[in-house]
Design a protein around this motif. Structure first.
Motif, PDB file in Angstrom:
ATOM      1  N   GLN A  91       0.831  -1.205   0.000  1.00 11.14           N
ATOM      2  CA  GLN A  91       0.000   0.000   0.000  1.00 11.14           C
ATOM      3  C   GLN A  91       0.867   1.256   0.000  1.00 11.14           C
ATOM      4  O   GLN A  91       2.065   1.197   0.260  1.00 11.14           O
ATOM      5  CB  GLN A  91      -0.863   0.055   1.260  1.00 11.14           C
ATOM      6  N   ASN A  92       0.194   2.380  -0.191  1.00  9.69           N
ATOM      7  CA  ASN A  92       0.852   3.668  -0.081  1.00  9.69           C
ATOM      8  C   ASN A  92       1.308   3.847   1.371  1.00  9.69           C
ATOM      9  O   ASN A  92       0.493   3.757   2.280  1.00  9.69           O
ATOM     10  CB  ASN A  92      -0.139   4.775  -0.479  1.00  9.69           C
ATOM     11  N   PRO A  93       2.584   4.097   1.625  1.00 14.06           N
ATOM     12  CA  PRO A  93       3.080   4.216   3.006  1.00 14.06           C
ATOM     13  C   PRO A  93       2.411   5.344   3.801  1.00 14.06           C
ATOM     14  O   PRO A  93       2.403   5.305   5.035  1.00 14.06           O
ATOM     15  CB  PRO A  93       4.574   4.488   2.843  1.00 14.06           C
ATOM     16  N   ASN A  94       1.853   6.310   3.137  1.00  9.65           N
ATOM     17  CA  ASN A  94       1.178   7.410   3.833  1.00  9.65           C
ATOM     18  C   ASN A  94      -0.067   6.919   4.574  1.00  9.65           C
ATOM     19  O   ASN A  94      -0.499   7.548   5.534  1.00  9.65           O
ATOM     20  CB  ASN A  94       0.814   8.545   2.874  1.00  9.65           C
ATOM     21  N   LYS A  95      -0.637   5.819   4.136  1.00 10.26           N
ATOM     22  CA  LYS A  95      -1.808   5.259   4.824  1.00 10.26           C
ATOM     23  C   LYS A  95      -1.454   4.807   6.234  1.00 10.26           C
ATOM     24  O   LYS A  95      -2.286   4.818   7.133  1.00 10.26           O
ATOM     25  CB  LYS A  95      -2.385   4.067   4.048  1.00 10.26           C
ATOM     26  N   LEU A  96      -0.221   4.399   6.433  1.00 12.32           N
ATOM     27  CA  LEU A  96       0.212   3.926   7.743  1.00 12.32           C
ATOM     28  C   LEU A  96       0.115   5.033   8.783  1.00 12.32           C
ATOM     29  O   LEU A  96      -0.289   4.797   9.923  1.00 12.32           O
ATOM     30  CB  LEU A  96       1.643   3.392   7.676  1.00 12.32           C
TER      31      LEU A  96
END
Length: 100
Positions: A91-96
């Motif tokens: 996934q997009n790491p910004n979602k973390l």
């Protein structure tokens, strides 16, 4: 000393979604293999929580790679291991950032 493992609602939800995905798209055996890796990793965390590296994503947050697609994030103190979330590394790491 054995610490109590506490799983957050977010981590619980992500785990359920992952289990459903593994069974639906792959197999029950693959799910079972994943659960064994997860259990083994949690045992290591319980006994040596400082063994895994600190994450740059949050204060006192550590990360444990379960598989190359799944990373477990946790915090700990002398009594508890708090599993914050599981993250799909595809996934997009910004979602973390939203989950922690």
């Amino acid at each position: 000393m054995s610490r109590k493992v506490v799983i957050s609602k977010t981590a619980e939800r992500k785990l359920e979604e992952l289990f459903e995905y593994l069974i639906e798209k792959w197999s029950i055996k693959l799910k079972k293999d994943f659960v064994e890796k997860l259990d083994s990793s949690i045992e290591i965390i319980k006994n040596q929580p400082e063994i895994f590296p600190e994450s740059k994503k949050g204060k006192s947050l550590r990360k444990c790679v379960i598989t190359k697609q799944t990373t477990l994030y946790y915090r700990y103190n002398s009594k508890r291991i708090n599993i914050v979330t599981l993250f799909d590394t595809r996934q997009n790491p910004n979602k973390l950032t939203k989950e922690i």
